[in-house]
Write a protein that holds these residues in place. Structure first.
Motif, PDB file in Angstrom:
ATOM      1  N   ALA A  99      27.753  -1.865  12.569  1.00  0.00           N
ATOM      2  CA  ALA A  99      28.277  -0.599  13.108  1.00  0.00           C
ATOM      3  C   ALA A  99      29.790  -0.501  13.005  1.00  0.00           C
ATOM      4  N   LEU A 100      30.410  -1.441  12.267  1.00  0.00           N
ATOM      5  CA  LEU A 100      31.828  -1.359  11.916  1.00  0.00           C
ATOM      6  C   LEU A 100      31.929  -1.012  10.441  1.00  0.00           C
ATOM      7  N   ASP A 101      32.878  -0.127  10.080  1.00  0.00           N
ATOM      8  CA  ASP A 101      33.050   0.163   8.656  1.00  0.00           C
ATOM      9  C   ASP A 101      33.921  -0.911   8.005  1.00  0.00           C
ATOM     10  N   LYS A 102      34.208  -0.780   6.729  1.00  0.00           N
ATOM     11  CA  LYS A 102      34.951  -1.811   5.996  1.00  0.00           C
ATOM     12  C   LYS A 102      36.388  -1.961   6.484  1.00  0.00           C
ATOM     13  N   HIS A 103      36.864  -0.971   7.256  1.00  0.00           N
ATOM     14  CA  HIS A 103      38.207  -1.038   7.817  1.00  0.00           C
ATOM     15  C   HIS A 103      38.188  -1.553   9.265  1.00  0.00           C
ATOM     16  N   GLY A 104      37.028  -2.008   9.727  1.00  0.00           N
ATOM     17  CA  GLY A 104      36.928  -2.519  11.089  1.00  0.00           C
ATOM     18  C   GLY A 104      36.908  -1.445  12.149  1.00  0.00           C
ATOM     19  N   GLN A 105      36.608  -0.218  11.747  1.00  0.00           N
ATOM     20  CA  GLN A 105      36.566   0.884  12.711  1.00  0.00           C
ATOM     21  C   GLN A 105      35.129   1.110  13.181  1.00  0.00           C
ATOM     22  N   PRO A 106      34.948   1.385  14.464  1.00  0.00           N
ATOM     23  CA  PRO A 106      33.597   1.553  15.019  1.00  0.00           C
ATOM     24  C   PRO A 106      33.052   2.958  14.808  1.00  0.00           C
ATOM     25  N   ASN A 107      31.728   3.056  14.686  1.00  0.00           N
ATOM     26  CA  ASN A 107      31.086   4.354  14.806  1.00  0.00           C
ATOM     27  C   ASN A 107      30.535   4.475  16.229  1.00  0.00           C
ATOM     28  N   THR A 108      29.878   5.578  16.527  1.00  0.00           N
ATOM     29  CA  THR A 108      29.410   5.767  17.903  1.00  0.00           C
ATOM     30  C   THR A 108      28.339   4.751  18.281  1.00  0.00           C
ATOM     31  N   ALA A 109      27.562   4.281  17.305  1.00  0.00           N
ATOM     32  CA  ALA A 109      26.549   3.268  17.606  1.00  0.00           C
ATOM     33  C   ALA A 109      27.203   1.986  18.110  1.00  0.00           C
ATOM     34  N   TYR A 110      28.348   1.622  17.516  1.00  0.00           N
ATOM     35  CA  TYR A 110      29.046   0.419  17.965  1.00  0.00           C
ATOM     36  C   TYR A 110      29.495   0.579  19.416  1.00  0.00           C
ATOM     37  N   GLY A 111      30.137   1.687  19.719  1.00  0.00           N
ATOM     38  CA  GLY A 111      30.643   1.878  21.074  1.00  0.00           C
ATOM     39  C   GLY A 111      29.549   1.833  22.120  1.00  0.00           C
ATOM     40  N   LYS A 112      28.440   2.525  21.840  1.00  0.00           N
ATOM     41  CA  LYS A 112      27.343   2.545  22.816  1.00  0.00           C
ATOM     42  C   LYS A 112      26.752   1.153  23.019  1.00  0.00           C
ATOM     43  N   ALA A 113      26.531   0.422  21.911  1.00  0.00           N
ATOM     44  CA  ALA A 113      25.926  -0.905  22.022  1.00  0.00           C
ATOM     45  C   ALA A 113      26.887  -1.908  22.649  1.00  0.00           C
ATOM     46  N   ALA A 114      28.162  -1.866  22.262  1.00  0.00           N
ATOM     47  CA  ALA A 114      29.132  -2.816  22.803  1.00  0.00           C
ATOM     48  C   ALA A 114      29.338  -2.616  24.296  1.00  0.00           C
ATOM     49  N   LEU A 115      29.413  -1.367  24.734  1.00  0.00           N
ATOM     50  CA  LEU A 115      29.587  -1.095  26.157  1.00  0.00           C
ATOM     51  C   LEU A 115      28.343  -1.490  26.949  1.00  0.00           C
ATOM     52  N   ALA A 116      27.170  -1.170  26.421  1.00  0.00           N
ATOM     53  CA  ALA A 116      25.928  -1.534  27.116  1.00  0.00           C
ATOM     54  C   ALA A 116      25.801  -3.049  27.220  1.00  0.00           C
ATOM     55  N   LEU A 117      26.178  -3.750  26.146  1.00  0.00           N
ATOM     56  CA  LEU A 117      26.106  -5.207  26.168  1.00  0.00           C
ATOM     57  C   LEU A 117      27.130  -5.787  27.134  1.00  0.00           C
ATOM     58  N   ALA A 118      28.367  -5.310  27.077  1.00  0.00           N
ATOM     59  CA  ALA A 118      29.402  -5.814  27.976  1.00  0.00           C
ATOM     60  C   ALA A 118      29.021  -5.576  29.434  1.00  0.00           C
ATOM     61  N   HIS A 119      28.447  -4.414  29.718  1.00  0.00           N
ATOM     62  CA  HIS A 119      28.011  -4.112  31.079  1.00  0.00           C
ATOM     63  C   HIS A 119      26.912  -5.067  31.521  1.00  0.00           C
ATOM     64  N   ARG A 120      25.956  -5.321  30.643  1.00  0.00           N
ATOM     65  CA  ARG A 120      24.840  -6.224  30.989  1.00  0.00           C
ATOM     66  C   ARG A 120      25.343  -7.648  31.209  1.00  0.00           C
ATOM     67  N   LEU A 121      26.241  -8.111  30.342  1.00  0.00           N
ATOM     68  CA  LEU A 121      26.771  -9.461  30.493  1.00  0.00           C
ATOM     69  C   LEU A 121      27.614  -9.597  31.753  1.00  0.00           C
ATOM     70  N   THR A 122      28.373  -8.564  32.090  1.00  0.00           N
ATOM     71  CA  THR A 122      29.168  -8.575  33.325  1.00  0.00           C
ATOM     72  C   THR A 122      28.259  -8.639  34.541  1.00  0.00           C
ATOM     73  N   TYR A 123      27.183  -7.862  34.518  1.00  0.00           N
ATOM     74  CA  TYR A 123      26.225  -7.845  35.625  1.00  0.00           C
ATOM     75  C   TYR A 123      25.543  -9.207  35.788  1.00  0.00           C
ATOM     76  N   GLN A 124      25.133  -9.805  34.664  1.00  0.00           N
ATOM     77  CA  GLN A 124      24.459 -11.101  34.731  1.00  0.00           C
ATOM     78  C   GLN A 124      25.397 -12.185  35.251  1.00  0.00           C
ATOM     79  N   THR A 125      26.677 -12.122  34.837  1.00  0.00           N
ATOM     80  CA  THR A 125      27.660 -13.100  35.330  1.00  0.00           C
ATOM     81  C   THR A 125      27.844 -12.972  36.824  1.00  0.00           C
ATOM     82  N   ALA A 126      27.862 -11.719  37.314  1.00  0.00           N
ATOM     83  CA  ALA A 126      28.061 -11.492  38.744  1.00  0.00           C
ATOM     84  C   ALA A 126      26.919 -12.038  39.573  1.00  0.00           C
ATOM     85  N   LEU A 127      25.715 -12.115  38.995  1.00  0.00           N
ATOM     86  CA  LEU A 127      24.564 -12.619  39.721  1.00  0.00           C
ATOM     87  C   LEU A 127      24.552 -14.137  39.861  1.00  0.00           C
ATOM     88  N   ARG A 128      25.336 -14.815  38.994  1.00  0.00           N
ATOM     89  CA  ARG A 128      25.287 -16.273  39.012  1.00  0.00           C
ATOM     90  C   ARG A 128      26.089 -16.833  40.187  1.00  0.00           C
TER      91      ARG A 128
END
Length: 299
Positions: free
Chosen positions: A270-299
């Motif tokens: 979801a990154l182009d050859k110039h390292g720029q994100p498309n909307t799929a990258y932003g949605k997936a990266a934010l959802a993943l970061a949110h999930r990982l932050t939540y899981q860390t908080a539970l530990r």
């Protein structure tokens, strides 16, 4: 009068070249009026970089006819989300208020002896559009300031563009930041960023960008994010390679659950050859970061 903000909670997002226009036109902001300002900022440090080594930023900001002095400590977090201490107050003119700085906790130890050596080291000049947003249901409403910054960092004879959005929690729960960011990501090409303007300027001046070791999924996401930040400021292809390698490692990490793995597997393509994100990258990266932050908080 000095304003003390013991803990600043914000989510920083780097935008693709088409991102600013897409953000301004986002329907979520259609009923809100943006305030537009030109901000001139000077960051101070010793010639040896004592504040940078301590991960502290000291800034004077000219806003209209006011001069604001700000001290920020290192942000704690990842995936674009950070929490850090901040002190900010108005001063009379363009010179540092050293007496007040000396009273702050970060300058009570070893840094107490460097105040007289502080001098301008880098500048950031940008146009800021800001929106004051009320998010969530009435009984759980959160106040978020959304800002869009466009300009440049000037440091050590080098320049690099500023094209970023920041979501700062003024009142309410951090969960509201994630919800708003995901709403924006539906139509705005963006990605989380873990590098402050000051840290970017310091790296630009020295032409050194350091990437942390990584083991856990959150650490690999952080490494990929910093590598992308470094690539866009340095234009060194090796950092784009580092980012892609980190994202590939993350996608196959055995500690990810099924949902997180699904998000992670979207990122490498979801990154182009110039390292720029498309909307799929932003949605997936934010959802993943949110999930990982939540899981860390539970530990």
């Amino acid at each position: 009068m000095k304003r003390l903000t013991p803990m600043e909670v914000e989510l920083k997002l780097a935008l693709a070249p088409s991102g600013p226009a897409a953000l301004i036109q986002h329907p979520h902001l259609a009923s809100h009026t943006a305030r537009k300002q030109s901000l001139t900022n000077t960051y101070f440090d010793t010639p040896q970089g004592d504040l940078a080594k301590a991960r502290i930023a000291l800034r004077l900001r000219q806003v209209d006819d006011q001069v604001l002095q700000t001290v920020k400590t290192a942000g704690q977090g990842g995936g674009g989300l950070s929490q850090r201490e901040e002190w900010e107050w108005q001063i009379a003119g363009p010179e540092l208020d050293l007496a007040s700085i000396a009273k702050l906790p970060p300058f009570q130890g070893e840094l107490s002896g460097v105040l007289d050596a502080l001098a301008p080291q880098l500048s950031t000049d940008f146009t800021r559009r800001s929106w004051q947003l009320k998010e969530g249901a009435k009984e759980q409403e959160s106040h978020i300031e959304l800002v869009l910054d466009e300009g440049e960092i000037i440091s050590g004879g080098y320049r690099t563009p500023i094209r970023e959005a920041e979501l700062e929690l003024k009142d309410g729960e951090p969960e509201a930041l994630w919800a708003l960011a995901l709403t924006l990501a539906e139509q705005v090409p963006l990605r989380p960023s873990d590098s402050s303007k000051a840290s970017r300027g310091n790296a630009l001046s020295t032409q050194q960008w350091l990437l942390p070791e990584a083991h856990s999924p959150a650490e690999w996401l952080h490494r990929a994010t910093l590598a992308l930040d470094a690539y866009h400021d340095s234009q060194q292809a090796s950092f784009l390679g580092n980012a892609q390698q980190a994202l590939a490692t993350l996608a196959d990490h055995p500690a990810l659950d099924g949902t997180a793995r699904g998000y992670a597997q979207v990122l490498p393509s979801a990154l182009d050859k110039h390292g720029q994100p498309n909307t799929a990258y932003g949605k997936a990266a934010l959802a993943l970061a949110h999930r990982l932050t939540y899981q860390t908080a539970l530990r």
